[in-house]
Design a protein around this motif. Structure first.
Motif, PDB file in Angstrom:
ATOM      1  N   ALA A 103     -43.990  21.400  25.704  1.00 23.51           N
ATOM      2  CA  ALA A 103     -42.528  21.490  25.653  1.00 23.51           C
ATOM      3  C   ALA A 103     -42.061  22.612  26.565  1.00 23.51           C
ATOM      4  CB  ALA A 103     -42.057  21.744  24.228  1.00 23.51           C
ATOM      5  N   SER A 104     -40.889  22.411  27.149  1.00 24.48           N
ATOM      6  CA  SER A 104     -40.375  23.381  28.114  1.00 24.48           C
ATOM      7  C   SER A 104     -38.974  23.845  27.745  1.00 24.48           C
ATOM      8  CB  SER A 104     -40.353  22.755  29.503  1.00 24.48           C
ATOM      9  OG  SER A 104     -39.776  23.639  30.441  1.00 24.48           O
ATOM     10  N   ASN A 105     -38.698  25.113  28.005  1.00 27.63           N
ATOM     11  CA  ASN A 105     -37.348  25.641  27.848  1.00 27.63           C
ATOM     12  C   ASN A 105     -36.450  25.215  29.006  1.00 27.63           C
ATOM     13  OD1 ASN A 105     -37.763  27.086  25.411  1.00 27.63           O
ATOM     14  ND2 ASN A 105     -38.778  28.718  26.560  1.00 27.63           N
ATOM     15  N   SER A 106     -37.043  24.721  30.075  1.00 30.09           N
ATOM     16  CA  SER A 106     -36.276  24.249  31.218  1.00 30.09           C
ATOM     17  C   SER A 106     -35.860  22.799  31.013  1.00 30.09           C
ATOM     18  CB  SER A 106     -37.112  24.359  32.490  1.00 30.09           C
ATOM     19  OG  SER A 106     -36.446  23.740  33.584  1.00 30.09           O
ATOM     20  N   ARG A 107     -34.651  22.468  31.463  1.00 29.56           N
ATOM     21  CA  ARG A 107     -34.190  21.097  31.274  1.00 29.56           C
ATOM     22  C   ARG A 107     -34.960  20.122  32.178  1.00 29.56           C
ATOM     23  NH1 ARG A 107     -30.615  17.472  33.149  1.00 29.56           N
ATOM     24  NH2 ARG A 107     -29.727  18.800  34.779  1.00 29.56           N
ATOM     25  N   VAL A 108     -35.358  20.562  33.351  1.00 30.62           N
ATOM     26  CA  VAL A 108     -36.114  19.702  34.277  1.00 30.62           C
ATOM     27  C   VAL A 108     -37.362  20.465  34.705  1.00 30.62           C
ATOM     28  CG1 VAL A 108     -36.006  18.262  36.332  1.00 30.62           C
ATOM     29  CG2 VAL A 108     -33.906  18.762  35.069  1.00 30.62           C
ATOM     30  N   PRO A 109     -38.383  20.479  33.878  1.00 28.45           N
ATOM     31  CA  PRO A 109     -39.564  21.301  34.164  1.00 28.45           C
ATOM     32  C   PRO A 109     -40.506  20.738  35.222  1.00 28.45           C
ATOM     33  CG  PRO A 109     -39.845  20.142  32.112  1.00 28.45           C
ATOM     34  CD  PRO A 109     -38.444  19.852  32.570  1.00 28.45           C
ATOM     35  N   GLY A 110     -40.460  19.434  35.470  1.00 28.82           N
ATOM     36  CA  GLY A 110     -41.334  18.861  36.482  1.00 28.82           C
ATOM     37  C   GLY A 110     -42.742  18.637  35.983  1.00 28.82           C
ATOM     38  N   GLN A 111     -43.698  18.673  36.906  1.00 31.67           N
ATOM     39  CA  GLN A 111     -45.061  18.296  36.604  1.00 31.67           C
ATOM     40  C   GLN A 111     -46.040  19.464  36.563  1.00 31.67           C
ATOM     41  OE1 GLN A 111     -46.306  15.153  39.239  1.00 31.67           O
ATOM     42  NE2 GLN A 111     -44.606  13.807  38.697  1.00 31.67           N
ATOM     43  N   ARG A 112     -45.556  20.663  36.754  1.00 33.29           N
ATOM     44  CA  ARG A 112     -46.474  21.803  36.796  1.00 33.29           C
ATOM     45  C   ARG A 112     -46.703  22.374  35.395  1.00 33.29           C
ATOM     46  NH1 ARG A 112     -44.398  26.303  39.664  1.00 33.29           N
ATOM     47  NH2 ARG A 112     -42.427  25.736  38.682  1.00 33.29           N
ATOM     48  N   THR A 113     -47.947  22.712  35.102  1.00 30.40           N
ATOM     49  CA  THR A 113     -48.255  23.267  33.788  1.00 30.40           C
ATOM     50  C   THR A 113     -47.512  24.569  33.539  1.00 30.40           C
ATOM     51  OG1 THR A 113     -50.207  24.377  34.712  1.00 30.40           O
ATOM     52  CG2 THR A 113     -50.547  22.211  33.733  1.00 30.40           C
ATOM     53  N   VAL A 114     -47.296  25.363  34.564  1.00 28.80           N
ATOM     54  CA  VAL A 114     -46.654  26.668  34.371  1.00 28.80           C
ATOM     55  C   VAL A 114     -45.201  26.551  33.938  1.00 28.80           C
ATOM     56  CG1 VAL A 114     -48.196  27.866  35.964  1.00 28.80           C
ATOM     57  CG2 VAL A 114     -46.073  26.831  36.834  1.00 28.80           C
ATOM     58  N   ALA A 115     -44.618  25.371  34.114  1.00 26.92           N
ATOM     59  CA  ALA A 115     -43.222  25.168  33.735  1.00 26.92           C
ATOM     60  C   ALA A 115     -43.050  24.892  32.248  1.00 26.92           C
ATOM     61  CB  ALA A 115     -42.638  24.013  34.539  1.00 26.92           C
ATOM     62  N   TYR A 116     -44.159  24.753  31.540  1.00 24.52           N
ATOM     63  CA  TYR A 116     -44.113  24.431  30.121  1.00 24.52           C
ATOM     64  C   TYR A 116     -44.473  25.651  29.296  1.00 24.52           C
ATOM     65  CZ  TYR A 116     -43.301  19.717  31.563  1.00 24.52           C
ATOM     66  OH  TYR A 116     -42.739  18.600  32.126  1.00 24.52           O
ATOM     67  N   ASP A 117     -43.683  25.865  28.243  1.00 21.69           N
ATOM     68  CA  ASP A 117     -43.770  27.108  27.482  1.00 21.69           C
ATOM     69  C   ASP A 117     -44.584  26.975  26.200  1.00 21.69           C
ATOM     70  OD1 ASP A 117     -40.617  26.840  28.595  1.00 21.69           O
ATOM     71  OD2 ASP A 117     -41.677  28.701  29.095  1.00 21.69           O
ATOM     72  N   TYR A 118     -44.702  25.781  25.693  1.00 26.39           N
ATOM     73  CA  TYR A 118     -45.364  25.574  24.409  1.00 26.39           C
ATOM     74  C   TYR A 118     -46.349  24.411  24.534  1.00 26.39           C
ATOM     75  CZ  TYR A 118     -41.088  28.076  23.251  1.00 26.39           C
ATOM     76  OH  TYR A 118     -40.051  28.978  23.239  1.00 26.39           O
ATOM     77  N   TRP A 119     -47.487  24.576  23.843  1.00 22.84           N
ATOM     78  CA  TRP A 119     -48.552  23.582  23.941  1.00 22.84           C
ATOM     79  C   TRP A 119     -49.103  23.268  22.566  1.00 22.84           C
ATOM     80  CZ3 TRP A 119     -49.961  21.374  28.585  1.00 22.84           C
ATOM     81  CH2 TRP A 119     -49.410  21.953  29.727  1.00 22.84           C
ATOM     82  N   GLY A 120     -49.510  22.002  22.404  1.00 23.65           N
ATOM     83  CA  GLY A 120     -50.241  21.635  21.207  1.00 23.65           C
ATOM     84  C   GLY A 120     -51.715  21.942  21.366  1.00 23.65           C
ATOM     85  N   GLN A 121     -52.462  21.609  20.336  1.00 18.61           N
ATOM     86  CA  GLN A 121     -53.895  21.924  20.334  1.00 18.61           C
ATOM     87  C   GLN A 121     -54.726  20.872  21.042  1.00 18.61           C
ATOM     88  OE1 GLN A 121     -52.294  20.536  17.880  1.00 18.61           O
ATOM     89  NE2 GLN A 121     -53.620  18.879  17.141  1.00 18.61           N
ATOM     90  N   GLY A 122     -54.142  19.720  21.317  1.00 15.74           N
ATOM     91  CA  GLY A 122     -54.836  18.660  22.041  1.00 15.74           C
ATOM     92  C   GLY A 122     -55.463  17.632  21.121  1.00 15.74           C
ATOM     93  N   THR A 123     -55.608  16.419  21.638  1.00 14.69           N
ATOM     94  CA  THR A 123     -56.274  15.342  20.910  1.00 14.69           C
ATOM     95  C   THR A 123     -57.177  14.592  21.888  1.00 14.69           C
ATOM     96  OG1 THR A 123     -55.935  13.440  19.444  1.00 14.69           O
ATOM     97  CG2 THR A 123     -54.376  13.679  21.264  1.00 14.69           C
ATOM     98  N   GLN A 124     -58.390  14.298  21.445  1.00 14.50           N
ATOM     99  CA  GLN A 124     -59.385  13.684  22.318  1.00 14.50           C
ATOM    100  C   GLN A 124     -59.158  12.181  22.426  1.00 14.50           C
ATOM    101  OE1 GLN A 124     -62.175  15.153  24.059  1.00 14.50           O
ATOM    102  NE2 GLN A 124     -62.205  13.105  24.983  1.00 14.50           N
ATOM    103  N   VAL A 125     -59.168  11.698  23.648  1.00 14.26           N
ATOM    104  CA  VAL A 125     -59.140  10.264  23.927  1.00 14.26           C
ATOM    105  C   VAL A 125     -60.402   9.929  24.710  1.00 14.26           C
ATOM    106  CG1 VAL A 125     -57.991   8.414  25.201  1.00 14.26           C
ATOM    107  CG2 VAL A 125     -56.629  10.079  23.899  1.00 14.26           C
ATOM    108  N   THR A 126     -61.176   8.990  24.197  1.00 13.85           N
ATOM    109  CA  THR A 126     -62.400   8.567  24.854  1.00 13.85           C
ATOM    110  C   THR A 126     -62.350   7.061  25.059  1.00 13.85           C
ATOM    111  OG1 THR A 126     -63.643  10.349  23.795  1.00 13.85           O
ATOM    112  CG2 THR A 126     -64.911   8.544  24.759  1.00 13.85           C
TER     113      THR A 126
END
Length: 129
Positions: A103-126
Motif C-alpha cells: 500500500a502507498s501513501n501516494s495516489r499514483v505510486p507506479g511500479q517501483r517498490t520504493v514508492a510503497y510504504d506498507y507491506w504484507g508478510q507475503g503468501t507463497q504461490v507454487t
C-alpha cells in the motif's frame, strides 16, 4: 499506519487458477494505492499489478499490470471489505514466487517498490509443470 495481510496462496498445476486476497486496515482504504509484487528465489521483488484511485468522487480506479501477467491476472478491490484481490488464471511455472501486497501513501505510486510504504508478510504461490 496500514496493516496488510495476504491469503490465498498455494500449490497449483500449470494452467490452473488462484485468487489472492489482501485485507487492509488502519486508513481510509478507498483512497489508498494498492499493489501486488512478487519475489522468486534469488530474484529481486518485482511489480505485478496495482490499482489506484483516479482522484475523483465517486471513486474510480485504474489498474496497471506487468507485461508478463497481462491478460492472465486481474486486480480488483472491495472497499466495503477493505480488501484487494489478485485473480490469477492460466498460471505458469514462472509465476512461482512469494506474492506481497503493498500500500502507498501516494495516489499514483507506479511500479517501483520504493514508492510503497506498507507491506504484507507475503503468501507463497507454487505452480507445478
Amino acid at each position: 499506519q496500514v496493516q496488510l495481510g495476504e491469503s490465498g496462496g498455494g500449490l497449483v498445476q500449470a494452467g490452473g487458477s488462484l485468487r489472492l486476497s489482501c485485507a487492509a486496515s488502519g486508513r481510509t482504504f478507498s483512497f489508498i494505492g494498492m499493489a501486488w509484487f512478487r519475489q522468486a528465489p534469488g530474484q529481486e521483488r518485482r511489480f505485478v499489478s496495482a490499482i489506484t484511485w483516479n482522484g475523483d468522487i465517486p471513486v474510480s480506479y485504474t489498474a496497471d499490470y506487468a507485461d508478463s501477467v497481462k491478460g492472465r491476472f486481474t486486480i480488483s478491490r472491495d472497499n466495503a471489505k477493505t480488501t484487494v484481490y489478485l485473480q490469477m488464471n492460466s498460471l505458469k511455472p514462472e509465476d512461482t514466487a512469494i506474492y506481497y501486497c503493498a500500500a502507498s501513501n501516494s495516489r499514483v505510486p507506479g511500479q517501483r517498490t520504493v514508492a510503497y510504504d506498507y507491506w504484507g508478510q507475503g503468501t507463497q504461490v507454487t505452480v507445478s509443470s
